[in-house]
Design an enzyme around this catalytic site. Structure first.
Site, PDB file in Angstrom:
ATOM      1  N   LYS A 120      43.769  15.298  41.047  1.00 55.09           N
ATOM      2  CA  LYS A 120      44.706  16.388  40.760  1.00 55.09           C
ATOM      3  C   LYS A 120      46.142  15.864  40.663  1.00 55.09           C
ATOM      4  O   LYS A 120      46.890  16.258  39.781  1.00 55.09           O
ATOM      5  CB  LYS A 120      44.596  17.489  41.818  1.00 55.09           C
ATOM      6  CG  LYS A 120      43.261  18.216  41.723  1.00 55.09           C
ATOM      7  CD  LYS A 120      43.240  19.545  42.414  1.00 55.09           C
ATOM      8  CE  LYS A 120      41.936  20.254  42.022  1.00 55.09           C
ATOM      9  NZ  LYS A 120      41.699  21.495  42.697  1.00 55.09           N
ATOM     10  N   LYS A 201      32.297  18.090  35.840  1.00 59.04           N
ATOM     11  CA  LYS A 201      31.896  19.238  36.655  1.00 59.04           C
ATOM     12  C   LYS A 201      32.445  20.531  36.033  1.00 59.04           C
ATOM     13  O   LYS A 201      33.571  20.534  35.531  1.00 59.04           O
ATOM     14  CB  LYS A 201      32.489  19.040  38.057  1.00 59.04           C
ATOM     15  CG  LYS A 201      32.209  20.143  39.032  1.00 59.04           C
ATOM     16  CD  LYS A 201      32.868  19.834  40.369  1.00 59.04           C
ATOM     17  CE  LYS A 201      34.271  20.383  40.465  1.00 59.04           C
ATOM     18  NZ  LYS A 201      34.400  21.722  41.013  1.00 59.04           N
ATOM     19  N   LYS A 204      36.854  25.689  37.615  1.00 59.07           N
ATOM     20  CA  LYS A 204      37.483  27.014  37.557  1.00 59.07           C
ATOM     21  C   LYS A 204      38.731  27.000  36.684  1.00 59.07           C
ATOM     22  O   LYS A 204      38.947  27.899  35.894  1.00 59.07           O
ATOM     23  CB  LYS A 204      37.891  27.465  38.969  1.00 59.07           C
ATOM     24  CG  LYS A 204      36.728  27.687  39.898  1.00 59.07           C
ATOM     25  CD  LYS A 204      36.904  28.853  40.822  1.00 59.07           C
ATOM     26  CE  LYS A 204      38.133  28.845  41.691  1.00 59.07           C
ATOM     27  NZ  LYS A 204      38.092  27.886  42.802  1.00 59.07           N
TER      28      LYS A 204
HETATM   29  N1  AQP Z   1      30.515  22.887  39.127  1.00 55.77           N
HETATM   30  C1  AQP Z   1      30.141  23.256  40.351  1.00 55.77           C
HETATM   31  N2  AQP Z   1      28.833  23.201  40.693  1.00 55.77           N
HETATM   32  C2  AQP Z   1      28.428  23.570  41.934  1.00 55.77           C
HETATM   33  N3  AQP Z   1      29.289  24.032  42.886  1.00 55.77           N
HETATM   34  C3  AQP Z   1      30.592  24.099  42.562  1.00 55.77           C
HETATM   35  N4  AQP Z   1      31.685  24.488  43.261  1.00 55.77           N
HETATM   36  C4  AQP Z   1      32.795  24.358  42.495  1.00 55.77           C
HETATM   37  N5  AQP Z   1      32.450  23.901  41.292  1.00 55.77           N
HETATM   38  C5  AQP Z   1      31.094  23.720  41.304  1.00 55.77           C
HETATM   39  C6  AQP Z   1      31.643  25.000  44.622  1.00 55.77           C
HETATM   40  O1  AQP Z   1      32.176  26.313  44.632  1.00 55.77           O
HETATM   41  C7  AQP Z   1      32.829  26.541  45.883  1.00 55.77           C
HETATM   42  C8  AQP Z   1      34.188  27.116  45.660  1.00 55.77           C
HETATM   43  O2  AQP Z   1      34.986  26.267  44.924  1.00 55.77           O
HETATM   44  P1  AQP Z   1      36.515  26.055  45.287  1.00 55.77           P
HETATM   45  O3  AQP Z   1      37.282  27.170  44.795  1.00 55.77           O
HETATM   46  O4  AQP Z   1      36.665  25.767  46.706  1.00 55.77           O
HETATM   47  O5  AQP Z   1      36.592  24.697  44.685  1.00 55.77           O
HETATM   48  P2  AQP Z   1      37.150  24.048  43.440  1.00 55.77           P
HETATM   49  O6  AQP Z   1      36.565  22.691  43.582  1.00 55.77           O
HETATM   50  O7  AQP Z   1      38.596  24.219  43.432  1.00 55.77           O
HETATM   51  O8  AQP Z   1      36.575  24.751  42.131  1.00 55.77           O
HETATM   52  P3  AQP Z   1      36.849  24.156  40.751  1.00 55.77           P
HETATM   53  O9  AQP Z   1      35.900  24.875  39.867  1.00 55.77           O
HETATM   54  O10 AQP Z   1      36.761  22.674  40.758  1.00 55.77           O
HETATM   55  O11 AQP Z   1      38.366  24.580  40.456  1.00 55.77           O
HETATM   56  P4  AQP Z   1      39.516  23.651  39.943  1.00 55.77           P
HETATM   57  O12 AQP Z   1      39.124  23.236  38.584  1.00 55.77           O
HETATM   58  O13 AQP Z   1      40.693  24.561  39.937  1.00 55.77           O
HETATM   59  O14 AQP Z   1      39.676  22.513  40.890  1.00 55.77           O
HETATM   60  C9  AQP Z   1      32.833  25.208  46.619  1.00 55.77           C
HETATM   61  O15 AQP Z   1      31.764  25.228  47.555  1.00 55.77           O
HETATM   62  C10 AQP Z   1      32.550  24.206  45.537  1.00 55.77           C
HETATM   63  O16 AQP Z   1      31.871  23.058  46.027  1.00 55.77           O
END
Ligand code: AQP
Length: 336
Positions: A120, A201, A204
Site C-alpha cells: 500500500k 486478489k 475492495k
Molecule cells: N479476495 C479475497 N478472498 C477471500 N477473502 C478476502 N478478504 C478480502 N479480500 C478477499 C477477507 O475479507 C475480510 C475483510 O476484508 P478487509 O476489509 O479487512 O480487508 P481488505 O484486505 O482491506 O480488503 P480488500 O478487498 O483487499 O480491500 P483493499 O483493496 O482496499 O485493500 C478479511 O477477512 C479479508 O481477509
C-alpha cells in the site's frame, strides 16, 4: 459428573467500511462467520478506525454511509444479533487505548516487514503513521476479547502472525495477560482472485473503480452476468482444480463454495463441459445466492432504528469485555 461449564470458544473478526464489499469478502470471511455462528461466541466489528489509515479514500460522508452499509450487510448475510455481537470499532475506545500500550512493546522492524503495508505504501506520496501501525490496531482488536479464533481470508495470515508475536512479547515482558489467538481459514476459497485478472486478489478498492474486477454483494443480476461471462479464462478445456489455469480455478472455487460442494462433486459436474457452461451455471448460482441477501439488506436499511439498536447493544457488550482486558493489561504494566 463435572460441574464445570465449558465456555464456547470466542471468535472475533471484522471488515473495513471502505470500497465495494465483494464476494471475496463474503466467501473468505463473512460466510465463514455465518456457517460457524452456532459453534462459537462471536464478536464481529466494523473496523472504521482501520479505514482512516488511508484518509484520502474516506470522506466523512462516505465513512458514515459505509459503516451502516457494512453493518447491514453482516445482518443480511446471516449474522444473527441474538447469537453474535455486532459493533463499530470507534464506539469502543479501548481499541485505541490498547493500541498505544501494544505500540510500546512492538519493534518497528516487525511492522516494516508487513507485506500489506509495503504494497500500500509503495503507491503513496505521503504514508501516514496510522497505515504503518495498522497491524498493532488489529492486534488490539483481537486481543481485547480473549479471542480464540479469527476467521479471515488468507491475505490476513501475516496479520494474525504478528498479533500472536505481539501478544507473546507482551506476556513475556509483563506476565500472562493475553490469550494467543489462531486464524481460521477456509480450505477452499480463502483467497478469491480478481475476475479480470486472476493473478491478483479480488480487492475492495479496485472493485469500486474498475468494472468487471469483482462482484459486489449488492450488484444487479445484469452486472453479475456481465462480469462472470467476461471473466478471464484460457483456450483449454481443463476443469480439474489441480490442472486448471488460475482464472478457471477461481471460477471453480467460487462454484464450489457457493454450492457447498466438494471439489470432486464440482469436477464430476463439469467433466467434458466447456467454460461457457461453467460460467453460465456460476452466474445462476451467484445470482440465487445473493438474491435473498439483497432482499434482506433492503428490508434492514428501510427499518428505522433497527440498525442503531443492534449497534448500541453490540457496543455495550463489547465494552464490557474490552474494559476488563484493558484494565488487566494496564495493571500488569504498572499503570495506576
Ligand atoms: N479476495 C479475497 N478472498 C477471500 N477473502 C478476502 N478478504 C478480502 N479480500 C478477499 C477477507 O475479507 C475480510 C475483510 O476484508 P478487509 O476489509 O479487512 O480487508 P481488505 O484486505 O482491506 O480488503 P480488500 O478487498 O483487499 O480491500 P483493499 O483493496 O482496499 O485493500 C478479511 O477477512 C479479508 O481477509
Amino acid at each position: 459428573m463435572s460441574s464445570k461449564v465449558e465456555r464456547k470458544k470466542r471468535v472475533f473478526s471484522g471488515v473495513q467500511p471502505t470500497g465495494q464489499i465483494h464476494i471475496g469478502n463474503y466467501v473468505g470471511a463473512i460466510s465463514l462467520w455465518v456457517e460457524n455462528q452456532d459453534l462459537y461466541d462471536n464478536i464481529f466489528c466494523i473496523v472504521d478506525l482501520h479505514s482512516l489509515t488511508i484518509p484520502e479514500n474516506v470522506s466523512p460522508e462516505y465513512l458514515r454511509k459505509k459503516v451502516r452499509e457494512v453493518a447491514a450487510l453482516y445482518l443480511a448475510c446471516g449474522i444473527d444479533p441474538e447469537k453474535s455481537t455486532i459493533f463499530v470499532q470507534s464506539h469502543v475506545p479501548e481499541h485505541a487505548e490498547l493500541t498505544w500500550l501494544l505500540n510500546c512493546v512492538t519493534p518497528m522492524g516487525w511492522l516494516e516487514r508487513m507485506t500489506q503495508y509495503k504494497t500500500k505504501a509503495a503507491d503513496m506520496e505521503t504514508v501516514g503513521t496510522g497505515l504503518f501501525d495498522y497491524p498493532v490496531l488489529m492486534a488490539a482488536d483481537i486481543l481485547l476479547y480473549d479471542t480464540d479464533l479469527v476467521p479471515v481470508g488468507d491475505d490476513q495470515k501475516q496479520h494474525i502472525e504478528i498479533t500472536r508475536d505481539i501478544a507473546q512479547r507482551f506476556n513475556h515482558l509483563y506476565g500472562e495477560v493475553f490469550k494467543i489467538p489462531d486464524g481460521l481459514f477456509r480450505e477452499s476459497g480463502a483467497r478469491i482472485m480478481g475476475l479480470d485478472n486472476p493473478e491478483m486478489k479480488m480487492s475492495k478498492s479496485l472493485g469500486e473503480v474498475k468494472k468487471r474486477h469483482s462482484i459486489g454483494i449488492l450488484d444487479s443480476a445484469d452486472d453479475i452476468r456481465d462480469t462472470i461471462m467476461r471473466a478471464t479464462t484460457d483456450s483449454n478445456m481443463e476443469t480439474r482444480f489441480e490442472y486448471a489455469s488460475p482464472g478457471v480455478k477461481n471460477l471453480l472455487v467460487l462454484y464450489q463454495v457457493m454450492t457447498n460442494s466438494s471439489k470432486e462433486e464440482v469436477e464430476d459436474h463439469f467433466r467434458g463441459k466447456n467454460y461457457g457452461a461453467l460460467k453460465k451455471e456460476l452466474v445462476e448460482v451467484v445470482i440465487e445466492r445473493l438474491r435473498p441477501i439483497q432482499e434482506k439488506y433492503k428490508e434492514i436499511v428501510e427499518e428505522e432504528g433497527y440498525l442503531d439498536n443492534i449497534l448500541n447493544r453490540g457496543k455495550e457488550r463489547a465494552k464490557e469485555i474490552a474494559a476488563v482486558t484493558l484494565q488487566r493489561a494496564k495493571e500488569h504494566m504498572g499503570l495506576i
